[in-house]
Design an enzyme around this catalytic site. Structure first.
Site, PDB file in Angstrom:
ATOM      1  N   TYR A   1     -26.179  21.093  11.155  1.00 33.32           N
ATOM      2  CA  TYR A   1     -27.068  22.196  11.549  1.00 33.32           C
ATOM      3  C   TYR A   1     -28.493  21.646  11.588  1.00 33.32           C
ATOM      4  O   TYR A   1     -28.752  20.486  11.267  1.00 33.32           O
ATOM      5  CB  TYR A   1     -26.977  23.349  10.535  1.00 33.32           C
ATOM      6  CG  TYR A   1     -27.153  22.876   9.114  1.00 33.32           C
ATOM      7  CD1 TYR A   1     -26.045  22.583   8.312  1.00 33.32           C
ATOM      8  CD2 TYR A   1     -28.420  22.635   8.577  1.00 33.32           C
ATOM      9  CE1 TYR A   1     -26.192  22.102   7.027  1.00 33.32           C
ATOM     10  CE2 TYR A   1     -28.584  22.143   7.303  1.00 33.32           C
ATOM     11  CZ  TYR A   1     -27.470  21.882   6.529  1.00 33.32           C
ATOM     12  OH  TYR A   1     -27.622  21.386   5.265  1.00 33.32           O
TER      13      TYR A   1
ATOM     14  N   LYS B   1     -29.001  16.354  -7.540  1.00 29.88           N
ATOM     15  CA  LYS B   1     -28.037  16.720  -6.487  1.00 29.88           C
ATOM     16  C   LYS B   1     -26.848  15.767  -6.612  1.00 29.88           C
ATOM     17  O   LYS B   1     -27.015  14.553  -6.550  1.00 29.88           O
ATOM     18  CB  LYS B   1     -28.693  16.618  -5.110  1.00 29.88           C
ATOM     19  CG  LYS B   1     -27.795  17.043  -3.954  1.00 29.88           C
ATOM     20  CD  LYS B   1     -28.550  17.076  -2.631  1.00 29.88           C
ATOM     21  CE  LYS B   1     -27.656  17.530  -1.480  1.00 29.88           C
ATOM     22  NZ  LYS B   1     -28.399  17.630  -0.185  1.00 29.88           N
TER      23      LYS B   1
ATOM     24  N   THR C   1     -32.541  23.386   4.304  1.00 31.93           N
ATOM     25  CA  THR C   1     -31.356  24.119   4.778  1.00 31.93           C
ATOM     26  C   THR C   1     -31.467  25.603   4.538  1.00 31.93           C
ATOM     27  O   THR C   1     -30.986  26.415   5.331  1.00 31.93           O
ATOM     28  CB  THR C   1     -30.100  23.573   4.068  1.00 31.93           C
ATOM     29  OG1 THR C   1     -29.904  22.232   4.494  1.00 31.93           O
ATOM     30  CG2 THR C   1     -28.863  24.384   4.372  1.00 31.93           C
TER      31      THR C   1
ATOM     32  N   THR D   1     -32.696  20.489  -0.098  1.00 29.88           N
ATOM     33  CA  THR D   1     -32.066  20.027  -1.350  1.00 29.88           C
ATOM     34  C   THR D   1     -32.118  18.509  -1.503  1.00 29.88           C
ATOM     35  O   THR D   1     -31.964  18.010  -2.604  1.00 29.88           O
ATOM     36  CB  THR D   1     -30.599  20.468  -1.399  1.00 29.88           C
ATOM     37  OG1 THR D   1     -29.896  19.919  -0.280  1.00 29.88           O
ATOM     38  CG2 THR D   1     -30.490  21.978  -1.415  1.00 29.88           C
ATOM     39  N   ASP D   2     -32.346  17.769  -0.425  1.00 28.49           N
ATOM     40  CA  ASP D   2     -32.309  16.302  -0.534  1.00 28.49           C
ATOM     41  C   ASP D   2     -33.309  15.778  -1.562  1.00 28.49           C
ATOM     42  O   ASP D   2     -32.972  14.888  -2.338  1.00 28.49           O
ATOM     43  CB  ASP D   2     -32.603  15.647   0.827  1.00 28.49           C
ATOM     44  CG  ASP D   2     -31.431  15.757   1.779  1.00 28.49           C
ATOM     45  OD1 ASP D   2     -31.495  15.143   2.859  1.00 28.49           O
ATOM     46  OD2 ASP D   2     -30.462  16.459   1.436  1.00 28.49           O
TER      47      ASP D   2
ATOM     48  N   GLU E   1     -30.803  -5.311 -21.657  1.00 22.31           N
ATOM     49  CA  GLU E   1     -30.359  -6.275 -20.632  1.00 22.31           C
ATOM     50  C   GLU E   1     -31.472  -7.216 -20.194  1.00 22.31           C
ATOM     51  O   GLU E   1     -31.288  -8.050 -19.306  1.00 22.31           O
ATOM     52  CB  GLU E   1     -29.835  -5.507 -19.412  1.00 22.31           C
ATOM     53  CG  GLU E   1     -28.475  -4.880 -19.633  1.00 22.31           C
ATOM     54  CD  GLU E   1     -27.376  -5.933 -19.824  1.00 22.31           C
ATOM     55  OE1 GLU E   1     -26.378  -5.628 -20.487  1.00 22.31           O
ATOM     56  OE2 GLU E   1     -27.550  -7.075 -19.317  1.00 22.31           O
TER      57      GLU E   1
HETATM   58  N1  DGL Z   1     -32.205  17.747   5.570  1.00 21.74           N
HETATM   59  C1  DGL Z   1     -31.854  18.200   4.245  1.00 21.74           C
HETATM   60  C2  DGL Z   1     -33.101  18.698   3.501  1.00 21.74           C
HETATM   61  O1  DGL Z   1     -33.943  19.319   4.135  1.00 21.74           O
HETATM   62  C3  DGL Z   1     -30.875  19.335   4.330  1.00 21.74           C
HETATM   63  C4  DGL Z   1     -30.233  19.570   3.004  1.00 21.74           C
HETATM   64  C5  DGL Z   1     -30.597  20.899   2.401  1.00 21.74           C
HETATM   65  O2  DGL Z   1     -31.742  21.377   2.457  1.00 21.74           O
HETATM   66  O3  DGL Z   1     -29.701  21.424   1.739  1.00 21.74           O
HETATM   67  O4  DGL Z   1     -33.198  18.466   2.290  1.00 21.74           O
END
Ligand code: DGL
Length: 355
Positions: A52, A191, A38, A118-119, A312
């Site tokens: 986006y 995240k 992103t 961020t993923d 467990e």
């Molecule tokens: N498709 C996600 C990624 O590239 C978008 C999320 C982001 O980068 O914040 O990780």
């Protein structure tokens, strides 16, 4: 008389230039490796904060969008990949890790920033935390909004990341993650929100510090080994063992587990409910998988806390490994690297209590 005057002028000029060069703040050399996400995304309108397109803007455009970078570092950019990070693969990680190590071995590189979606940012950060062979700062940075959006967070996150990467205080801290003016350690950051700018947190174990104004402030450091202190070396690796994650839930069945094993998984992370509990319907297949040589690591879907050995499940008797406080997605990374060295479960358990 004239000759003395000229000599005195030249001496004075030389002394001034020497003094200036000594006191002039030499800016750190920071390399920005761009991978997409992103932070390099773009949307149709200024209010498009979801829906986006990630990975559309090149590294030089990212750098040009933050002219203030030139005041804090001598920055160079490399476009390593241009992908949305949900599509990151082991092959991408090996390429990135080797490039980072090559660059950091150069005396003219003081630190590295990696722009990333961020993923899976927390996963790439932890992988690098285990394979980078330098004490120099490596800082991963992303954004929750594309650069086209109102109040985009990418430019300030990138500025902060470069500041940290050039900071003496960041040396030896392990791989770092910088978003939202905060500095997190790679091992424990995660995240926590699908879309808000404050998404990255280190919930219970705590972030390491802040960026405020022109400085990085550190208040904590990790107690676990990282970077130069790890036993992992990817320099001669071209492939990593296949490790998969099965997710625990009410009414769980062993279908996914058996499918992963049939597809060649060398290890399984069992992301169980609670303290890594194993459903009665799944336990026989998990035990059989271990007996057939698949390494089993009990982790938890919960997100925080210690995964207790012999809690467990009777791990000693079943020869299972436990993930300690690692999330399932990070336990997968440690097991994957651990199995490049051994399949011995006692050795692997040691690694989970070390990194
Ligand atoms: N498709 C996600 C990624 O590239 C978008 C999320 C982001 O980068 O914040 O990780």
């Amino acid at each position: 008389m004239q000759r003395n005057t000229a000599r005195n002028f030249i001496f004075t000029l030389f002394a001034f230039l020497l003094a200036f060069s000594v006191h002039a703040e030499k800016l750190p050399n920071v390399t920005i490796l761009a991978t997409g996400g992103t932070i390099a995304g773009s949307g149709a309108t200024s209010t498009t904060t979801v829906g986006y397109t990630a990975a559309t803007v090149g590294v030089q455009q990212l750098i040009n969008a933050v002219p203030e970078l030139s005041k804090i570092a001598s920055v160079t950019g490399e476009q390593v990949f241009q992908i949305a990070s949900e599509s990151m693969t082991n092959e991408h990680w090996l390429t990135l890790g080797k490039r980072v190590n090559t660059l950091l071995a150069q005396p003219n590189v003081d630190g590295i920033v990696i722009t990333h979606g961020t993923d899976t940012l927390e996963e790439t950060a932890y992988f690098l935390n285990l394979v980078v062979k330098s004490r120099k700062p490596v800082v991963l940075v992303g954004a929750m909004r594309p650069g086209t959006a109102l109040s985009a967070d990418g430019p300030i996150n990138l500025y902060n990341a470069v500041l940290i990467a050039g900071s003496q205080d960041a040396i030896g801290k392990g791989v770092l993650v910088a978003l939202g003016d905060q500095i997190h350690g790679a091992r424990d950051v995660t995240k926590t929100n699908t879309s808000t700018p404050d998404s990255f947190k280190t919930p219970e174990l705590g972030m390491l510090g802040y960026v405020q104004g022109p400085k990085a402030f550190f208040y904590h450091a990790t107690t676990r080994k990282h970077t130069v202190d790890t036993e992992f070396d990817i320099s001669n690796l071209s492939v990593l063992p296949q490790i998969d994650i099965v997710y625990g839930y009410a009414n769980m069945n062993p279908v996914a587990l058996n499918a992963f094993i049939a597809a060649g998984a060398k290890g399984i992370i069992h992301a169980g409910t609670g303290d890594g509990s194993v459903a009665a319907k799944v336990k026989p297949d998990l035990v059989a998988a271990r007996k057939n040589g698949t390494v089993i690591v009990r982790a938890s879907r919960v997100g925080n806390g210690i995964l207790a050995r012999n809690g467990e499940a009777n791990d000693d008797e079943l020869d299972f490994v436990v993930a300690d406080t690692l999330s399932p997605q990070k336990a997968r990374i440690l097991l994957m690297l651990g199995m490049t060295k051994t399949s011995n479960t006692k050795e692997l358990q040691r690694m989970f209590y070390t990194y």
